[in-house]
Design a protein around this motif. Structure first.
Motif, PDB file in Angstrom:
ATOM      1  N   LEU A  34      22.053  -4.422   9.641  1.00 11.21           N
ATOM      2  CA  LEU A  34      21.039  -5.434   9.358  1.00 11.21           C
ATOM      3  C   LEU A  34      19.645  -4.925   9.723  1.00 11.21           C
ATOM      4  N   ARG A  35      19.584  -4.163  10.815  1.00 11.45           N
ATOM      5  CA  ARG A  35      18.289  -3.620  11.245  1.00 11.45           C
ATOM      6  C   ARG A  35      17.745  -2.639  10.214  1.00 11.45           C
ATOM      7  N   TRP A  36      18.627  -1.853   9.600  1.00  5.93           N
ATOM      8  CA  TRP A  36      18.189  -0.880   8.593  1.00  5.93           C
ATOM      9  C   TRP A  36      17.520  -1.597   7.419  1.00  5.93           C
ATOM     10  N   VAL A  37      18.156  -2.637   6.917  1.00  8.38           N
ATOM     11  CA  VAL A  37      17.564  -3.381   5.793  1.00  8.38           C
ATOM     12  C   VAL A  37      16.246  -4.018   6.218  1.00  8.38           C
ATOM     13  N   GLN A  38      16.213  -4.613   7.416  1.00 14.12           N
ATOM     14  CA  GLN A  38      14.989  -5.252   7.884  1.00 14.12           C
ATOM     15  C   GLN A  38      13.867  -4.227   8.047  1.00 14.12           C
ATOM     16  N   ASP A  39      14.212  -3.041   8.546  1.00 14.24           N
ATOM     17  CA  ASP A  39      13.204  -1.984   8.683  1.00 14.24           C
ATOM     18  C   ASP A  39      12.641  -1.585   7.327  1.00 14.24           C
ATOM     19  N   ILE A  40      13.513  -1.469   6.333  1.00 15.66           N
ATOM     20  CA  ILE A  40      13.050  -1.123   4.987  1.00 15.66           C
ATOM     21  C   ILE A  40      12.115  -2.209   4.447  1.00 15.66           C
ATOM     22  N   LEU A  41      12.504  -3.464   4.611  1.00 15.38           N
ATOM     23  CA  LEU A  41      11.685  -4.565   4.103  1.00 15.38           C
ATOM     24  C   LEU A  41      10.357  -4.657   4.855  1.00 15.38           C
ATOM     25  N   ASP A  42      10.386  -4.459   6.177  1.00 13.59           N
ATOM     26  CA  ASP A  42       9.139  -4.483   6.953  1.00 13.59           C
ATOM     27  C   ASP A  42       8.224  -3.343   6.527  1.00 13.59           C
ATOM     28  N   LEU A  43       8.826  -2.186   6.295  1.00 15.55           N
ATOM     29  CA  LEU A  43       8.027  -1.041   5.858  1.00 15.55           C
ATOM     30  C   LEU A  43       7.407  -1.313   4.492  1.00 15.55           C
ATOM     31  N   TYR A  44       8.181  -1.903   3.597  1.00 13.34           N
ATOM     32  CA  TYR A  44       7.622  -2.214   2.279  1.00 13.34           C
ATOM     33  C   TYR A  44       6.494  -3.244   2.386  1.00 13.34           C
ATOM     34  N   ASP A  45       6.677  -4.248   3.238  1.00 10.86           N
ATOM     35  CA  ASP A  45       5.605  -5.237   3.431  1.00 10.86           C
ATOM     36  C   ASP A  45       4.323  -4.566   3.901  1.00 10.86           C
ATOM     37  N   ALA A  46       4.464  -3.618   4.822  1.00  6.48           N
ATOM     38  CA  ALA A  46       3.286  -2.910   5.333  1.00  6.48           C
ATOM     39  C   ALA A  46       2.599  -2.124   4.217  1.00  6.48           C
ATOM     40  N   TYR A  47       3.376  -1.431   3.413  1.00  5.01           N
ATOM     41  CA  TYR A  47       2.770  -0.633   2.341  1.00  5.01           C
ATOM     42  C   TYR A  47       2.268  -1.515   1.201  1.00  5.01           C
ATOM     43  N   ASP A  48       2.892  -2.648   1.008  1.00  8.77           N
ATOM     44  CA  ASP A  48       2.393  -3.578   0.002  1.00  8.77           C
ATOM     45  C   ASP A  48       1.014  -4.098   0.397  1.00  8.77           C
ATOM     46  N   GLU A  49       0.832  -4.363   1.682  1.00 16.99           N
ATOM     47  CA  GLU A  49      -0.494  -4.783   2.162  1.00 16.99           C
ATOM     48  C   GLU A  49      -1.507  -3.655   1.996  1.00 16.99           C
ATOM     49  N   ILE A  50      -1.087  -2.422   2.282  1.00 18.23           N
ATOM     50  CA  ILE A  50      -1.988  -1.279   2.114  1.00 18.23           C
ATOM     51  C   ILE A  50      -2.397  -1.129   0.648  1.00 18.23           C
ATOM     52  N   ILE A  51      -1.451  -1.324  -0.263  1.00 18.94           N
ATOM     53  CA  ILE A  51      -1.777  -1.232  -1.694  1.00 18.94           C
ATOM     54  C   ILE A  51      -2.797  -2.292  -2.077  1.00 18.94           C
ATOM     55  N   ARG A  52      -2.601  -3.517  -1.583  1.00 26.71           N
ATOM     56  CA  ARG A  52      -3.508  -4.611  -1.948  1.00 26.71           C
ATOM     57  C   ARG A  52      -4.877  -4.461  -1.300  1.00 26.71           C
ATOM     58  N   VAL A  53      -4.907  -4.114  -0.019  1.00 30.39           N
ATOM     59  CA  VAL A  53      -6.167  -4.101   0.727  1.00 30.39           C
ATOM     60  C   VAL A  53      -6.893  -2.767   0.593  1.00 30.39           C
ATOM     61  N   SER A  54      -6.153  -1.672   0.714  1.00 33.45           N
ATOM     62  CA  SER A  54      -6.790  -0.352   0.788  1.00 33.45           C
ATOM     63  C   SER A  54      -6.825   0.391  -0.540  1.00 33.45           C
ATOM     64  N   PHE A  55      -5.818   0.185  -1.389  1.00 38.05           N
ATOM     65  CA  PHE A  55      -5.710   0.979  -2.615  1.00 38.05           C
ATOM     66  C   PHE A  55      -6.096   0.208  -3.865  1.00 38.05           C
ATOM     67  N   SER A  56      -6.691  -0.969  -3.699  1.00 38.13           N
ATOM     68  CA  SER A  56      -7.238  -1.742  -4.829  1.00 38.13           C
ATOM     69  C   SER A  56      -6.203  -1.993  -5.926  1.00 38.13           C
ATOM     70  N   GLU A  57      -4.964  -2.232  -5.524  1.00 41.05           N
ATOM     71  CA  GLU A  57      -3.879  -2.514  -6.470  1.00 41.05           C
ATOM     72  C   GLU A  57      -3.711  -1.395  -7.505  1.00 41.05           C
ATOM     73  N   CYS A  58      -3.958  -0.172  -7.083  1.00 45.96           N
ATOM     74  CA  CYS A  58      -3.825   0.973  -7.986  1.00 45.96           C
ATOM     75  C   CYS A  58      -2.370   1.097  -8.447  1.00 45.96           C
ATOM     76  N   GLN A  59      -2.157   1.060  -9.747  1.00 40.67           N
ATOM     77  CA  GLN A  59      -0.803   1.081 -10.284  1.00 40.67           C
ATOM     78  C   GLN A  59      -0.109   2.414 -10.063  1.00 40.67           C
ATOM     79  N   SER A  60      -0.852   3.513 -10.137  1.00 38.71           N
ATOM     80  CA  SER A  60      -0.220   4.810  -9.910  1.00 38.71           C
ATOM     81  C   SER A  60       0.202   4.959  -8.448  1.00 38.71           C
TER      82      SER A  60
END
Length: 791
Positions: free
Chosen positions: A377-403
């Motif tokens: 369960l921790r492995w899945v949660q870690d993956i989801l938490d990591l994706y949430d972090a990078y999703d925020e980086i894409i929105r805030v830092s990378f200007s929703e860059c599709q590439s």
């Protein structure tokens, strides 16, 4: 007076006005003197009308060249004198003692001379308007104003082997260099000098003096300046500090271009800075030890990452470097997460607990399995938490860059699918979330959790394996009533349906439908009066094609014995028989087969003077009912098996739960962990507990990660299902195409099934062979690589 001789249509011409003859040279002398007064700011003493008439008269008297060339000569003489008196003194001072002050003095003098000349030429242009309009146009010469600009260029800037223009450009670049180093400079002076160079055309060229003399040197010096700056900063700056400094430099250059340079120069300067500060050191910048891109990502420094992205994004090679490094870092984190799953590969099976284990070892083994499930369960949660972090980086830092988003998605797809247990672990995570994880969460939080779970499902390549595990977990939740929210259950299935289509969720929706029909049947049975009032009966009537096999792994002999299990004689057996009659009456044509392995019951038992409510499995209820009416009854394992017909493998586990676990409802002789055929069991009247309601753990009801043996059995079942799916896809394709080459057929099958799983060419080839044997397909006699469909 007679008008007889007037010709028809004639006109009377005006009387020709006779003007006195004037000397053109004297007229020009007046004009030359007036130009001197214009330069001396004595315009108010001049008569514009008189000066205009002088120019008009010179043109009318065919002396336009005298006016044009004479004015040019006057301008040349005046500017030559001014240069020697005002400008060359400052130029010599700069050459002998270059400094910011001497450079500014030189530029100020040139700017003043230029400003005086432009002001004068505007007046002279108006005075000689008629000369421009008639003489200049007919003689194909440059207008008076442009001629004045050319005179300034040739007699001021380009005279004496271009010494002044060279020194002016050097002084301007020196002032810009001082400003880059933090010194204060007079921007208005620089603006005036740059405007002068922009307005003056080069000799015999279409480019301006600014483009031919200053801009190339400015770009070259800028390149050298920032090349040195980059090398210095790489030694003592962190990545965040470096990119902030680079962005500050670009902002400063853009401000400088807006203040006193040319907009096009600003674009060129930005390209130079990006090339020298970023492009040439793109890998070194993000790999600065201990402060590089990895640290920015780990610390979620969105501001620094945004600056970094803004600098890397304009150039495709640098953007690719950034994407590659982020991709690699996500893979490294995925490998670290995978290390925590190493204990799941151990070969500890449930049978190991029976072979030589003792009571003192049981707690460690139970904790081991619980720990493995927690790791999963921790492995899945870690993956989801990591994706949430990078999703925020894409929105805030990378200007929703599709590439960038696609590159990050590709990394997560690789991380998730590198774990062969990913489908099972994701299903286990969803199962735990729907049973426990939704407590004290709002609607938005629940929806976010489901969305992220479905997103991870989208990244899975083997979606059919996930379906296998999800059906098992969903069946247990529905049958045991462990789900916290029916709305969340239906919402999740709806999201899966959107992802994979209605065929994927057909069985899942059928399971929900069965539960609703079961509820209606149970209510109807109670209303019919056939149900025993002392028992609260809840039944689930399931369609076999929708529901997976929920029994734990067992031998074929045990599976056959499972079909013969029936309740002990008494109220339970009577109730089962009455419901069977009720069902057959209302559902004629269907056969009802009882499955007791997934049932549970709440029963009240009295131990001495205290009464407890126990939540037990159906099998455990059968066992306890044997001790209900007879005091001090003692039964062996064999006797219990004969009366209940429970398979010995299953019965052993049920007895262990009742007699050898934390809650010892039965007493066992001998008191050991192992259960033998002659071991005796009796009702434990001395049982005590601080809790009133007690749940007796059941192995079959516990959602945990599979052992290696169970995983092998699951993969075998999934592999068999894949054979059917591949064969069906081949038949569908060949039925449409009629004839296909082997390579084309393999490619088309992979394309159609890639949304569900990735079939291997070997699996496809074997499926083709089986279809040929069953005469669905036929090899062409002329080409063995060509297949024909047999209708």
């Amino acid at each position: 007076m007679s008008f007889a001789n007037k010709r028809p249509g004639g006109r009377i011409l005006p009387v020709r006005r006779l003007t006195p003859q004037v000397d053109p040279q004297k007229q020009f002398d007046k004009l030359s003197a007036a130009i001197g007064q214009i330069y001396n700011h004595n315009v108010s003493q001049l008569s514009y009308e008189e000066l205009f008439r002088i120019g008009y008269g010179l043109v009318q008297s065919k002396n336009g060249s005298l006016a044009y060339d004479g004015v040019k000569g006057v301008l040349e003489t005046h500017l030559s004198d001014c240069v020697h008196q005002d400008v060359l003194v400052h130029m010599d001072a700069v050459r002998s003692n270059p400094s910011a002050a001497s450079n500014n003095a030189l530029l100020s003098s040139v700017r003043h001379l230029w400003s005086e000349h432009v002001t004068a030429m505007l007046v002279i242009k108006d005075v000689l308007m008629y000369v421009d309009k008639v003489y200049v146009k007919n003689a194909n010469l440059v207008p008076v104003y442009e001629m004045g600009m050319c005179v300034f260029r040739d007699k001021v800037l380009l005279a004496a082997q271009k010494r002044l223009i060279i020194q002016v450009v050097k002084a301007t670049l020196a002032q810009i260099s001082c400003e880059r180093r933090g010194a204060h400079v007079d921007r208005s002076v620089l603006r005036g000098v740059v405007d002068m160079l922009v307005e003056l055309q080069g000799t015999g060229q279409t480019c301006t003096l600014y483009e031919t003399t200053m801009q190339p040197q400015l770009l070259a010096e800028s390149r050298s300046f920032y090349c040195d700056a980059a090398k210095t900063r790489l030694l003592d700056h962190s990545t965040a500090a470096y990119v902030r400094a680079a962005q500050a430099d670009i902002d400063a250059e853009m401000d400088r271009a807006r203040a006193y340079l040319v907009p096009s120069t600003g674009t060129l300067l930005r390209n130079v800075l990006l090339d020298e500060l970023i492009d040439k050191h793109a890998s070194d910048i993000i790999n600065i030890p201990n402060t590089g891109l990895v640290q920015l990502l780990d610390h979620r420094d969105t501001a620094a990452l945004q600056t970094l992205y803004n600098l890397y994004a304009p150039m495709h090679p640098t953007l690719l470097i950034l994407q590659t490094n982020i991709h690699s870092h996500i893979l490294e984190l995925g490998q670290k997460f995978a290390v925590s799953l190493a204990p799941l590969s151990s070969n500890t099976t449930q049978n190991d607990e029976q072979e030589g284990s003792r009571d003192k070892d049981k707690p460690a083994q139970v904790l081991g399995m619980a720990a493995k499930t927690a790791m999963a369960l921790r492995w899945v949660q870690d993956i989801l938490d990591l994706y949430d972090a990078y999703d925020e980086i894409i929105r805030v830092s990378f200007s929703e860059c599709q590439s960038m988003r696609q590159s990050i998605h590709d990394a997560f797809i690789e991380v998730i699918n590198s774990n062969s247990r990913a489908p099972e672990l994701l299903s286990l995570f969803m199962d735990d979330s729907l049973k426990n994880g939704l407590k004290r969460k709002g609607e938005q939080e629940i929806d976010h959790l489901l969305e992220r779970s479905v997103l991870m499902f989208r990244f899975l390549q083997n979606k059919d394996a996930f379906e296998h595990y999800y059906k098992l977990h969903l069946a247990k939740r529905l049958l045991l009533g462990r789900s916290l929210s029916d709305d969340a259950e239906h919402s999740l299935v709806s999201k899966l349906k959107v992802e994979c289509g209605s065929q994927f969720t057909l069985k899942l929706e059928g399971m929900f439908k069965d539960m609703q029909l079961s509820s209606d049947l149970a209510n109807g049975f109670k209303e019919s009066g056939a149900a025993n009032a002392d028992l609260d009966l809840s039944l689930s009537v399931l369609t076999p094609t929708y529901w997976p096999a929920l029994a734990p792994p067992m031998s074929e002999e045990a599976k056959q014995e499972m079909q013969s299990v029936e309740p002990p004689p008494g109220i339970l057996r009577t109730l089962v028989e009455e419901f069977t009659q009720y069902y057959n009456h209302h559902r004629s044509g269907r056969r009802l087969a009882w499955q007791y392995n997934m049932g549970n019951a709440d029963i009240k038992l009295q131990f001495g003077t205290r009464t407890y409510e126990l939540n037990v499995s159906t099998y455990q209820m059968f066992i306890l009912s044997l001790f209900a009416d007879i005091e001090d009854l003692s039964l062996t394992t064999t006797e219990i098996q004969q009366q209940t017909r429970i398979p010995i493998e299953v019965l052993t586990r049920q007895l262990q739960s009742l007699a050898c676990a934390k809650y010892k409802i039965l007493s066992k002789t001998p008191a050991s962990r192992d259960v033998g055929p002659n071991d005796k069991f009796a009702f434990n009247n001395n049982f005590k507990s601080a809790q009133y309601r007690i749940r007796i753990p059941v192995v079959a009801a516990k959602a945990s990660v599979e052992t290696e043996k169970e995983k092998s059995e699951s993969m075998a079942a999934i592999g068999l299902e894949r054979q059917y799916v591949v064969e069906a896809a081949i038949v569908r394709i060949m039925k449409t195409r009629k004839q296909m080459v082997h390579e084309q057929l393999v490619t088309e099958v992979i394309k159609q099934l890639s949304a569900r799983f990735l079939p291997t060419p070997k699996l496809i080839k074997e499926s083709i062979g089986r279809l040929i044997d069953r005469e669905y397909l036929q090899r062409s006699p002329d080409d063995p690589r060509l297949y024909n469909y047999l209708a």
